[in-house]
Write a protein that holds these residues in place. Structure first.
Motif, PDB file in Angstrom:
ATOM      1  N   GLU A  14       0.815  -1.226   0.000  1.00 49.09           N
ATOM      2  CA  GLU A  14       0.000   0.000   0.000  1.00 49.09           C
ATOM      3  C   GLU A  14       0.843   1.267   0.000  1.00 49.09           C
ATOM      4  OE1 GLU A  14      -3.010  -0.092   3.030  1.00 49.09           O
ATOM      5  OE2 GLU A  14      -3.645  -2.108   2.461  1.00 49.09           O
ATOM      6  N   GLU A  15       1.955   1.256   0.685  1.00 48.71           N
ATOM      7  CA  GLU A  15       2.830   2.427   0.724  1.00 48.71           C
ATOM      8  C   GLU A  15       3.427   2.687  -0.664  1.00 48.71           C
ATOM      9  OE1 GLU A  15       6.798   3.981   3.119  1.00 48.71           O
ATOM     10  OE2 GLU A  15       5.730   2.224   3.862  1.00 48.71           O
ATOM     11  N   PHE A  16       3.808   1.625  -1.346  1.00 48.24           N
ATOM     12  CA  PHE A  16       4.342   1.744  -2.704  1.00 48.24           C
ATOM     13  C   PHE A  16       3.268   2.274  -3.645  1.00 48.24           C
ATOM     14  CE2 PHE A  16       5.541  -0.465  -6.778  1.00 48.24           C
ATOM     15  CZ  PHE A  16       6.682   0.279  -7.031  1.00 48.24           C
ATOM     16  N   GLN A  17       2.055   1.756  -3.558  1.00 46.05           N
ATOM     17  CA  GLN A  17       0.954   2.220  -4.389  1.00 46.05           C
ATOM     18  C   GLN A  17       0.639   3.691  -4.128  1.00 46.05           C
ATOM     19  OE1 GLN A  17      -0.761   0.675  -6.978  1.00 46.05           O
ATOM     20  NE2 GLN A  17       1.016  -0.654  -6.730  1.00 46.05           N
ATOM     21  N   ALA A  18       0.690   4.100  -2.868  1.00 44.63           N
ATOM     22  CA  ALA A  18       0.436   5.506  -2.523  1.00 44.63           C
ATOM     23  C   ALA A  18       1.500   6.410  -3.140  1.00 44.63           C
ATOM     24  CB  ALA A  18       0.387   5.677  -1.010  1.00 44.63           C
ATOM     25  N   ALA A  19       2.752   5.959  -3.128  1.00 46.47           N
ATOM     26  CA  ALA A  19       3.838   6.748  -3.718  1.00 46.47           C
ATOM     27  C   ALA A  19       3.630   6.898  -5.227  1.00 46.47           C
ATOM     28  CB  ALA A  19       5.182   6.086  -3.426  1.00 46.47           C
ATOM     29  N   ILE A  20       3.188   5.836  -5.871  1.00 53.50           N
ATOM     30  CA  ILE A  20       2.929   5.880  -7.316  1.00 53.50           C
ATOM     31  C   ILE A  20       1.781   6.835  -7.621  1.00 53.50           C
ATOM     32  CG2 ILE A  20       2.044   4.526  -9.264  1.00 53.50           C
ATOM     33  CD1 ILE A  20       3.648   2.157  -8.079  1.00 53.50           C
ATOM     34  N   LYS A  21       0.689   6.708  -6.899  1.00 55.36           N
ATOM     35  CA  LYS A  21      -0.459   7.588  -7.133  1.00 55.36           C
ATOM     36  C   LYS A  21      -0.092   9.048  -6.915  1.00 55.36           C
ATOM     37  CE  LYS A  21      -3.878   4.079  -6.158  1.00 55.36           C
ATOM     38  NZ  LYS A  21      -4.790   3.499  -5.199  1.00 55.36           N
ATOM     39  N   ALA A  22       0.698   9.317  -5.882  1.00 53.26           N
ATOM     40  CA  ALA A  22       1.117  10.693  -5.603  1.00 53.26           C
ATOM     41  C   ALA A  22       1.992  11.233  -6.732  1.00 53.26           C
ATOM     42  CB  ALA A  22       1.865  10.746  -4.270  1.00 53.26           C
ATOM     43  N   GLU A  23       2.905  10.418  -7.229  1.00 51.45           N
ATOM     44  CA  GLU A  23       3.793  10.894  -8.295  1.00 51.45           C
ATOM     45  C   GLU A  23       3.039  11.097  -9.598  1.00 51.45           C
ATOM     46  OE1 GLU A  23       6.728  12.777  -9.579  1.00 51.45           O
ATOM     47  OE2 GLU A  23       6.989  11.864  -7.612  1.00 51.45           O
ATOM     48  N   CYS A  24       2.100  10.226  -9.912  1.00 55.70           N
ATOM     49  CA  CYS A  24       1.300  10.420 -11.130  1.00 55.70           C
ATOM     50  C   CYS A  24       0.402  11.651 -11.000  1.00 55.70           C
ATOM     51  CB  CYS A  24       0.503   9.156 -11.447  1.00 55.70           C
ATOM     52  SG  CYS A  24       1.551   7.807 -12.055  1.00 55.70           S
ATOM     53  N   THR A  25      -0.090  11.918  -9.814  1.00 54.42           N
ATOM     54  CA  THR A  25      -0.859  13.142  -9.569  1.00 54.42           C
ATOM     55  C   THR A  25       0.039  14.361  -9.740  1.00 54.42           C
ATOM     56  OG1 THR A  25      -2.375  11.994  -8.092  1.00 54.42           O
ATOM     57  CG2 THR A  25      -2.258  14.390  -7.873  1.00 54.42           C
ATOM     58  N   ASN A  26       1.279  14.271  -9.287  1.00 56.92           N
ATOM     59  CA  ASN A  26       2.237  15.365  -9.494  1.00 56.92           C
ATOM     60  C   ASN A  26       2.445  15.635 -10.972  1.00 56.92           C
ATOM     61  OD1 ASN A  26       2.662  15.754  -6.766  1.00 56.92           O
ATOM     62  ND2 ASN A  26       4.523  14.507  -6.696  1.00 56.92           N
ATOM     63  N   ARG A  27       2.472  14.572 -11.774  1.00 56.23           N
ATOM     64  CA  ARG A  27       2.658  14.742 -13.208  1.00 56.23           C
ATOM     65  C   ARG A  27       1.462  15.480 -13.811  1.00 56.23           C
ATOM     66  NH1 ARG A  27       6.846  15.590 -12.675  1.00 56.23           N
ATOM     67  NH2 ARG A  27       6.925  16.018 -14.894  1.00 56.23           N
ATOM     68  N   VAL A  28       0.256  15.157 -13.356  1.00 55.25           N
ATOM     69  CA  VAL A  28      -0.942  15.861 -13.842  1.00 55.25           C
ATOM     70  C   VAL A  28      -0.839  17.343 -13.504  1.00 55.25           C
ATOM     71  CG1 VAL A  28      -3.439  16.103 -13.577  1.00 55.25           C
ATOM     72  CG2 VAL A  28      -2.429  13.820 -13.743  1.00 55.25           C
ATOM     73  N   HIS A  29      -0.409  17.659 -12.289  1.00 56.53           N
ATOM     74  CA  HIS A  29      -0.261  19.059 -11.888  1.00 56.53           C
ATOM     75  C   HIS A  29       0.807  19.755 -12.729  1.00 56.53           C
ATOM     76  CE1 HIS A  29      -3.078  18.881  -8.599  1.00 56.53           C
ATOM     77  NE2 HIS A  29      -2.487  17.781  -8.174  1.00 56.53           N
ATOM     78  N   PHE A  30       1.871  19.046 -13.038  1.00 55.94           N
ATOM     79  CA  PHE A  30       2.944  19.611 -13.860  1.00 55.94           C
ATOM     80  C   PHE A  30       2.405  19.988 -15.245  1.00 55.94           C
ATOM     81  CE2 PHE A  30       6.408  19.170 -16.930  1.00 55.94           C
ATOM     82  CZ  PHE A  30       7.375  20.002 -16.369  1.00 55.94           C
ATOM     83  N   TRP A  31       1.502  19.176 -15.774  1.00 54.13           N
ATOM     84  CA  TRP A  31       0.924  19.402 -17.092  1.00 54.13           C
ATOM     85  C   TRP A  31      -0.461  20.049 -17.000  1.00 54.13           C
ATOM     86  CZ3 TRP A  31       3.463  18.713 -21.613  1.00 54.13           C
ATOM     87  CH2 TRP A  31       4.655  17.995 -21.572  1.00 54.13           C
ATOM     88  N   ALA A  32      -0.718  20.789 -15.956  1.00 56.39           N
ATOM     89  CA  ALA A  32      -2.053  21.339 -15.683  1.00 56.39           C
ATOM     90  C   ALA A  32      -2.605  22.172 -16.830  1.00 56.39           C
ATOM     91  CB  ALA A  32      -2.037  22.152 -14.390  1.00 56.39           C
ATOM     92  N   ASP A  33      -1.795  23.002 -17.455  1.00 57.30           N
ATOM     93  CA  ASP A  33      -2.303  23.851 -18.541  1.00 57.30           C
ATOM     94  C   ASP A  33      -2.873  23.007 -19.671  1.00 57.30           C
ATOM     95  OD1 ASP A  33      -1.651  26.154 -17.203  1.00 57.30           O
ATOM     96  OD2 ASP A  33       0.245  26.464 -18.262  1.00 57.30           O
ATOM     97  N   CYS A  34      -2.164  21.992 -20.050  1.00 60.03           N
ATOM     98  CA  CYS A  34      -2.647  21.118 -21.117  1.00 60.03           C
ATOM     99  C   CYS A  34      -3.821  20.263 -20.623  1.00 60.03           C
ATOM    100  CB  CYS A  34      -1.518  20.233 -21.627  1.00 60.03           C
ATOM    101  SG  CYS A  34      -2.007  19.149 -22.979  1.00 60.03           S
ATOM    102  N   CYS A  35      -3.731  19.767 -19.404  1.00 58.29           N
ATOM    103  CA  CYS A  35      -4.795  18.906 -18.865  1.00 58.29           C
ATOM    104  C   CYS A  35      -6.137  19.625 -18.786  1.00 58.29           C
ATOM    105  CB  CYS A  35      -4.399  18.353 -17.498  1.00 58.29           C
ATOM    106  SG  CYS A  35      -3.263  16.957 -17.600  1.00 58.29           S
ATOM    107  N   ARG A  36      -6.109  20.937 -18.617  1.00 59.23           N
ATOM    108  CA  ARG A  36      -7.368  21.685 -18.600  1.00 59.23           C
ATOM    109  C   ARG A  36      -8.064  21.604 -19.963  1.00 59.23           C
ATOM    110  NH1 ARG A  36      -4.994  24.506 -14.459  1.00 59.23           N
ATOM    111  NH2 ARG A  36      -3.640  25.937 -15.558  1.00 59.23           N
TER     112      ARG A  36
END
Length: 109
Positions: A14-36
């Motif tokens: 679960e800790e590993f999965q949480a780290a993955i989800k957090a990092e993929c969420t960070n990637r979405v935030h990094f690409w926020a302009d395009c993701c909108r």
């Protein structure tokens, strides 16, 4: 020889999965302009990021926390850079192509 199954993704940690989800969420935030502009595609790609990053960060059935960030960047950013380089008008359902526009291919009448 005894067959030993090694999970391609350490999805029980679960800790590993949480780290993955957090990092993929960070990637979405990094690409926020395009993701909108391409929100549905971005959601799909975030799901893909989680699955791909898990596989890319698992070695011999064990999640490797030190590979998560690099794997998420590779999984998400490569796809987003291609998607975000497309003209956003193809994603706009209200976009009307100018009357004088043409694709210029040999099949055009």
């Amino acid at each position: 020889n005894q067959f030993q199954y090694l999970a391609p993704c350490d999805d029980l940690n679960e800790e590993f999965q949480a780290a993955i989800k957090a990092e993929c969420t960070n990637r979405v935030h990094f690409w926020a302009d395009c993701c909108r502009s391409v929100s549905e595609e971005c959601i799909d790609m975030q799901r893909d990021c989680i699955a791909d990053t898990c596989v890319m960060s698992t070695i011999d059935g064990e999640g490797q926390f030190d590979l998560v960030r690099e794997s998420a960047i590779e999984a998400f950013d490569n796809a987003m850079s291609g998607l975000c380089s497309l003209p956003l008008s193809i994603y706009d359902p209200y976009y009307v192509e100018p009357a004088d526009a043409h694709c210029g291919n040999e099949w055009e009448q």
